[in-house]
Motif scaffolding. Structure first.
Motif, PDB file in Angstrom:
ATOM      1  N   LEU A  75       0.825  -1.201   0.000  1.00  7.13           N
ATOM      2  CA  LEU A  75       0.000   0.000   0.000  1.00  7.13           C
ATOM      3  C   LEU A  75       0.867   1.261   0.000  1.00  7.13           C
ATOM      4  CD1 LEU A  75      -3.022   0.517   0.221  1.00  7.13           C
ATOM      5  CD2 LEU A  75      -2.756   0.672   2.679  1.00  7.13           C
ATOM      6  N   PHE A  76       1.817   1.324   0.921  1.00 13.40           N
ATOM      7  CA  PHE A  76       2.597   2.553   1.049  1.00 13.40           C
ATOM      8  C   PHE A  76       3.634   2.689  -0.058  1.00 13.40           C
ATOM      9  CE2 PHE A  76       0.834   2.226   5.359  1.00 13.40           C
ATOM     10  CZ  PHE A  76       0.243   3.478   5.420  1.00 13.40           C
ATOM     11  N   ARG A  77       3.887   1.583  -0.804  1.00 18.07           N
ATOM     12  CA  ARG A  77       4.777   1.676  -1.961  1.00 18.07           C
ATOM     13  C   ARG A  77       4.025   2.141  -3.209  1.00 18.07           C
ATOM     14  NH1 ARG A  77       7.656  -3.031  -0.307  1.00 18.07           N
ATOM     15  NH2 ARG A  77       6.133  -4.279  -1.448  1.00 18.07           N
ATOM     16  N   ASP A  78       2.686   2.004  -3.183  1.00 17.85           N
ATOM     17  CA  ASP A  78       1.900   2.309  -4.375  1.00 17.85           C
ATOM     18  C   ASP A  78       1.767   3.822  -4.571  1.00 17.85           C
ATOM     19  OD1 ASP A  78       0.041   2.656  -6.359  1.00 17.85           O
ATOM     20  OD2 ASP A  78      -1.327   1.109  -5.627  1.00 17.85           O
ATOM     21  N   PRO A  79       2.289   4.337  -5.715  1.00 16.22           N
ATOM     22  CA  PRO A  79       2.231   5.793  -5.937  1.00 16.22           C
ATOM     23  C   PRO A  79       0.801   6.343  -5.897  1.00 16.22           C
ATOM     24  CG  PRO A  79       3.084   4.631  -7.882  1.00 16.22           C
ATOM     25  CD  PRO A  79       3.008   3.639  -6.779  1.00 16.22           C
ATOM     26  N   LEU A  80      -0.167   5.526  -6.322  1.00 22.16           N
ATOM     27  CA  LEU A  80      -1.550   6.009  -6.289  1.00 22.16           C
ATOM     28  C   LEU A  80      -2.012   6.247  -4.856  1.00 22.16           C
ATOM     29  CD1 LEU A  80      -3.400   3.921  -9.019  1.00 22.16           C
ATOM     30  CD2 LEU A  80      -2.943   6.378  -9.011  1.00 22.16           C
ATOM     31  N   PHE A  81      -1.632   5.338  -3.958  1.00 30.60           N
ATOM     32  CA  PHE A  81      -2.041   5.518  -2.565  1.00 30.60           C
ATOM     33  C   PHE A  81      -1.282   6.688  -1.937  1.00 30.60           C
ATOM     34  CE2 PHE A  81      -2.426   4.462   1.999  1.00 30.60           C
ATOM     35  CZ  PHE A  81      -3.799   4.414   2.066  1.00 30.60           C
ATOM     36  N   GLN A  82      -0.008   6.872  -2.363  1.00 31.80           N
ATOM     37  CA  GLN A  82       0.751   8.029  -1.869  1.00 31.80           C
ATOM     38  C   GLN A  82       0.052   9.324  -2.272  1.00 31.80           C
ATOM     39  OE1 GLN A  82       4.661   7.413  -3.468  1.00 31.80           O
ATOM     40  NE2 GLN A  82       5.070   5.641  -2.138  1.00 31.80           N
ATOM     41  N   THR A  83      -0.411   9.366  -3.526  1.00 30.43           N
ATOM     42  CA  THR A  83      -1.166  10.549  -3.973  1.00 30.43           C
ATOM     43  C   THR A  83      -2.422  10.728  -3.131  1.00 30.43           C
ATOM     44  OG1 THR A  83      -0.437  10.068  -6.220  1.00 30.43           O
ATOM     45  CG2 THR A  83      -2.174  11.703  -5.970  1.00 30.43           C
ATOM     46  N   PRO A 261      -8.310   8.117  -0.452  1.00 28.90           N
ATOM     47  CA  PRO A 261      -8.343   6.733   0.034  1.00 28.90           C
ATOM     48  C   PRO A 261      -9.629   5.995  -0.337  1.00 28.90           C
ATOM     49  CG  PRO A 261      -7.393   8.126   1.701  1.00 28.90           C
ATOM     50  CD  PRO A 261      -7.815   9.046   0.580  1.00 28.90           C
ATOM     51  N   GLU A 262     -10.792   6.675  -0.234  1.00 28.60           N
ATOM     52  CA  GLU A 262     -12.042   5.958  -0.512  1.00 28.60           C
ATOM     53  C   GLU A 262     -12.123   5.513  -1.966  1.00 28.60           C
ATOM     54  OE1 GLU A 262     -15.687   8.099  -0.396  1.00 28.60           O
ATOM     55  OE2 GLU A 262     -14.737  10.054  -0.523  1.00 28.60           O
ATOM     56  N   TYR A 263     -11.594   6.328  -2.880  1.00 22.31           N
ATOM     57  CA  TYR A 263     -11.619   5.948  -4.293  1.00 22.31           C
ATOM     58  C   TYR A 263     -10.641   4.805  -4.547  1.00 22.31           C
ATOM     59  CZ  TYR A 263     -12.291   6.369  -9.268  1.00 22.31           C
ATOM     60  OH  TYR A 263     -12.621   6.088 -10.565  1.00 22.31           O
ATOM     61  N   TYR A 264      -9.510   4.865  -3.872  1.00 22.65           N
ATOM     62  CA  TYR A 264      -8.501   3.803  -3.976  1.00 22.65           C
ATOM     63  C   TYR A 264      -9.091   2.466  -3.520  1.00 22.65           C
ATOM     64  CZ  TYR A 264      -4.004   1.436  -3.403  1.00 22.65           C
ATOM     65  OH  TYR A 264      -2.958   0.550  -3.488  1.00 22.65           O
ATOM     66  N   ILE A 265      -9.820   2.489  -2.400  1.00 24.14           N
ATOM     67  CA  ILE A 265     -10.459   1.267  -1.879  1.00 24.14           C
ATOM     68  C   ILE A 265     -11.398   0.695  -2.936  1.00 24.14           C
ATOM     69  CG2 ILE A 265     -12.080   0.362  -0.145  1.00 24.14           C
ATOM     70  CD1 ILE A 265     -10.999   2.675   1.709  1.00 24.14           C
ATOM     71  N   TRP A 266     -12.202   1.561  -3.521  1.00 25.54           N
ATOM     72  CA  TRP A 266     -13.172   1.127  -4.528  1.00 25.54           C
ATOM     73  C   TRP A 266     -12.484   0.485  -5.732  1.00 25.54           C
ATOM     74  CZ3 TRP A 266     -17.719  -0.130  -6.316  1.00 25.54           C
ATOM     75  CH2 TRP A 266     -17.989   0.018  -7.672  1.00 25.54           C
ATOM     76  N   ILE A 267     -11.417   1.119  -6.208  1.00 22.88           N
ATOM     77  CA  ILE A 267     -10.703   0.607  -7.386  1.00 22.88           C
ATOM     78  C   ILE A 267     -10.053  -0.748  -7.083  1.00 22.88           C
ATOM     79  CG2 ILE A 267      -8.672   0.998  -8.858  1.00 22.88           C
ATOM     80  CD1 ILE A 267     -10.944   2.640  -9.799  1.00 22.88           C
ATOM     81  N   GLN A 268      -9.393  -0.854  -5.949  1.00 19.67           N
ATOM     82  CA  GLN A 268      -8.705  -2.111  -5.619  1.00 19.67           C
ATOM     83  C   GLN A 268      -9.701  -3.245  -5.418  1.00 19.67           C
ATOM     84  OE1 GLN A 268      -5.691  -2.622  -6.050  1.00 19.67           O
ATOM     85  NE2 GLN A 268      -4.983  -0.523  -6.188  1.00 19.67           N
ATOM     86  N   GLN A 269     -10.865  -2.912  -4.820  1.00 20.66           N
ATOM     87  CA  GLN A 269     -11.863  -3.943  -4.546  1.00 20.66           C
ATOM     88  C   GLN A 269     -12.592  -4.342  -5.821  1.00 20.66           C
ATOM     89  OE1 GLN A 269     -13.950  -5.481  -2.174  1.00 20.66           O
ATOM     90  NE2 GLN A 269     -15.913  -5.423  -3.184  1.00 20.66           N
ATOM     91  N   GLY A 270     -13.055  -3.332  -6.565  1.00 24.70           N
ATOM     92  CA  GLY A 270     -13.944  -3.608  -7.690  1.00 24.70           C
ATOM     93  C   GLY A 270     -13.231  -3.881  -8.999  1.00 24.70           C
ATOM     94  N   SER A 282      -8.665   0.476   3.768  1.00 25.39           N
ATOM     95  CA  SER A 282      -9.796   0.811   4.634  1.00 25.39           C
ATOM     96  C   SER A 282      -9.346   1.033   6.067  1.00 25.39           C
ATOM     97  CB  SER A 282     -10.825  -0.326   4.650  1.00 25.39           C
ATOM     98  OG  SER A 282     -11.491  -0.401   3.437  1.00 25.39           O
ATOM     99  N   THR A 283      -8.492   0.121   6.543  1.00 27.45           N
ATOM    100  CA  THR A 283      -8.016   0.219   7.923  1.00 27.45           C
ATOM    101  C   THR A 283      -7.216   1.502   8.113  1.00 27.45           C
ATOM    102  OG1 THR A 283      -7.909  -2.184   7.909  1.00 27.45           O
ATOM    103  CG2 THR A 283      -6.868  -1.071   9.760  1.00 27.45           C
ATOM    104  N   VAL A 284      -6.371   1.820   7.124  1.00 29.15           N
ATOM    105  CA  VAL A 284      -5.587   3.064   7.197  1.00 29.15           C
ATOM    106  C   VAL A 284      -6.520   4.269   7.230  1.00 29.15           C
ATOM    107  CG1 VAL A 284      -3.939   4.544   5.971  1.00 29.15           C
ATOM    108  CG2 VAL A 284      -3.533   2.084   6.117  1.00 29.15           C
TER     109      VAL A 284
END
Lengths: 307, 275
Positions: A75-83, A261-270, A282-284
């Motif tokens: 997660l923390f390595r992913d540039p999208l999550f960093q953004t 973060p909420e959009y990231y959760i949606w993309i990774q899940q869906g 989600s936990t973060v």
């Protein structure tokens, strides 16, 4: 709080006359509460535990296997999550503006600006529209050849690529979010004003205080609880109710610059089919919200004490 | 300054500009929805030549907005009825407190209030899939009930705490069981609160897109808001029809706002002042 269930005389009378068994009567409150509790525990509290648990298990081939902190490392390595996290920081910085605007407007409405009733109902209106509708409308307005750029062009500015420029898009989306939600905060502020002591305002006026002085010395201290509440709810709103706007206006683009973060959760899940990674995100997000909420409360308490 | 008239008029000017900025986006959209494609392409800002409803009818039928509209109405109605029923039952019981475990249960509801949907989205989808509820109307209704029930219970509890205990005592002495008190006394007394909470819940459910996207993957189960997001892809070349679809989705909320603005604002402040 008087309580009717444990008052023996009343209970006996009721039980005797209604012919209901005492045991049934004792169980009654539990029967009334049960359906709600079942739903809340089964579909909110239990999934929360499940999700935290998920975040330590693998995706795909390693489904269900324990992987320790691997998801968090990914997660923390992913540039999208960093953004996404950087954008949370941006939201925190913009928060005072998002609170000050409705606060100031509520002040004017409270001081009975001409047309204050009209302003109140107009400003509150966008707050009842779905983010999806607001996003769709602003897709039209912020289009490169749309009305906003036309207005700017008429005064010799622009055009700005509102939703296509990675440096601008996030500000555009946050701006639309503030436009769409400040009415909620405004109504809350007005409710707070109703509890304000009018005598203090009159005294300030008699003493010849200017409007900024009145706001600083009378209104802000008098509304400290309301201001705290609006700060916290506005932040929660920014972190959890921008999905519709992001989904409709930018889909996380351009170049992933509008991820939260909420959009990231949606993309990774869906889309990416990585539920465990999404659970870690989600936990973060949950931890961020707790920390931000507690921080704000303590900071504001201190600020109020000092003033 | 807070007292003089000139100052007040001075403040009214920027407020007026902001009010225009608040209303204009919707007027622009409504205007576009009345135009032909040709009119729109030639000049975005011209006022539509006539009140034309063909874009609206084509969005309603050929795009399938009509079907999505009905889906939304059914789901939201069912969810609101369930929310009010479960919320008022639990709220009444919890307001009578002092039965064993009542404060723990109330705290549980309060804790659930602070869990955002995004945090439980992934495991909830899995629970719903395991129980076969995903992509079904009952599943979506249940997801909405779960999402807004803590708020409903909390508001109903604080409302019922303000009811005079003598009323309940009198009803008990008349031979009512606790269920009788709920049905004959508490439901009617709770009407204003139920109306406020019901309107708010209806708005929340109607406006939601995330829960609906997660729970209803197939196209024929789409709710209206999901339909609007799909419009964007299909009608990027036909902006007037797109605008008409947006207008259809906004219309019920507009009407609700025109008639029930007071109750909506009261509901929002009730949630805020009791928090």
């Amino acid at each position: 709080m008087s309580n009717t269930i444990s008052r023996p005389s009343v209970r006996r009378a009721a039980a005797g006359r209604a012919g209901a068994g005492l045991r049934g009567e004792r169980l009654a409150p539990y029967v009334l509460v049960a359906p709600a509790i079942l739903v809340i525990v089964g579909l909110r509290l239990w999934p929360l535990l499940l999700g935290v648990n998920f975040s330590f298990t693998g995706d795909g081939e390693r489904d269900g296997a324990s992987v320790g902190l691997d998801n968090y490392a990914d997660l923390f390595r992913d540039p999208l999550f960093q953004t996404a996290l950087r954008n949370v920081g941006l939201l925190v910085l913009l928060l005072p503006i998002a609170v000050a605007i409705p606060g100031l407007l509520a002040t004017f409405i409270y001081l009975r600006v001409p047309g204050h009733r009209f302003f109140r109902s107009v400003y509150f209106f966008p707050a009842v529209l779905s983010p999806v509708i607001v996003g769709a409308i602003f897709n039209l307005l912020l289009a490169f050849d749309g009305p906003v750029n036309a207005v700017l062009g008429s005064v010799g500015l622009g055009p700005i690529d509102w939703l296509g420029d990675p440096h601008v898009a996030m500000f555009a989306v946050v701006g639309v979010h503030v436009w769409a939600t400040f009415g909620m905060a405004l109504v809350v502020f007005l409710a707070g004003f109703a509890t304000l002591d009018g005598a203090l305002l009159d005294a300030a006026r008699v003493d010849g205080a200017s409007l900024p002085q009145t706001i600083w010395h009378v209104i802000i201290p008098g509304l400290s609880r309301t201001i705290q509440f609006v700060f916290v709810t506005t932040m929660i709103g920014m972190l959890t109710s921008m999905f519709g706007l992001l989904y409709v206006m930018t889909s996380g683009g351009p170049e992933g610059s509008t991820y939260l973060p909420e959009y990231y959760i949606w993309i990774q899940q869906g889309q990416m089919n990585r539920p465990a990674l999404a659970s870690a995100a989600s936990t973060v997000l949950f931890v961020i919200m707790l920390v931000v909420g507690l921080l704000q409360l303590s900071l504001l308490r201190r600020a109020v004490k000092e003033s | 300054m807070s007292g003089n008239r000139g100052g007040r008029w001075l403040a009214a000017l920027p407020m007026g500009i902001l009010a225009v900025a608040t209303i204009y986006p919707l007027l622009f959209t409504a205007n576009v929805a009345m135009k032909t494609r040709r009119e729109y392409v030639l000049d975005r800002f011209s006022v539509a030549g006539a009140v034309r409803l063909d874009n609206i009818t084509s969005a309603w039928t050929s795009v399938g907005m009509g079907r999505y509209f009905l889906n939304s109405v059914v789901v939201v109605t069912a969810a609101v009825v369930l929310l009010l029923l479960l919320g008022s039952m639990a709220g009444f019981a919890l307001s009578q407190s002092r039965f064993r475990g009542s404060s723990v249960l109330f705290l549980g509801c309060l804790a659930a209030l602070f869990i955002p949907f995004q945090v439980i989205m992934v495991p909830l989808a899995r629970v719903m899939a395991d129980t076969g509820l995903i992509d079904t109307y009952p599943g979506l209704v249940l997801a909405y009930v779960a999402q807004f029930l803590p708020f409903t219970v909390f508001l109903m509890t604080s409302y019922y705490r303000t009811v005079a205990p003598e009323i309940i005592d009198a009803a008990r002495i008349d031979g009512n069981s606790l269920y009788g008190v709920y049905r004959r006394i508490m439901l009617p007394i709770g009407a204003p609160a139920l109306l406020s909470v019901g309107i708010l819940n209806a708005l929340f459910c109607w406006n939601d897109v995330l829960i609906a996207l997660l729970m209803m993957p197939s196209a024929e189960h789409r709710t209206l808001m999901v339909g609007v997001t799909a419009l964007r892809g299909q009608y990027s070349a036909n902006i007037p029809t797109f605008a008409a679809g947006v207008l259809i989705a906004a219309a019920p909320v507009l009407l609700l706002y025109l008639f029930l603005q007071r109750q909506i604002a009261d509901g929002v402040t009730a949630g805020a002042t009791k928090g």
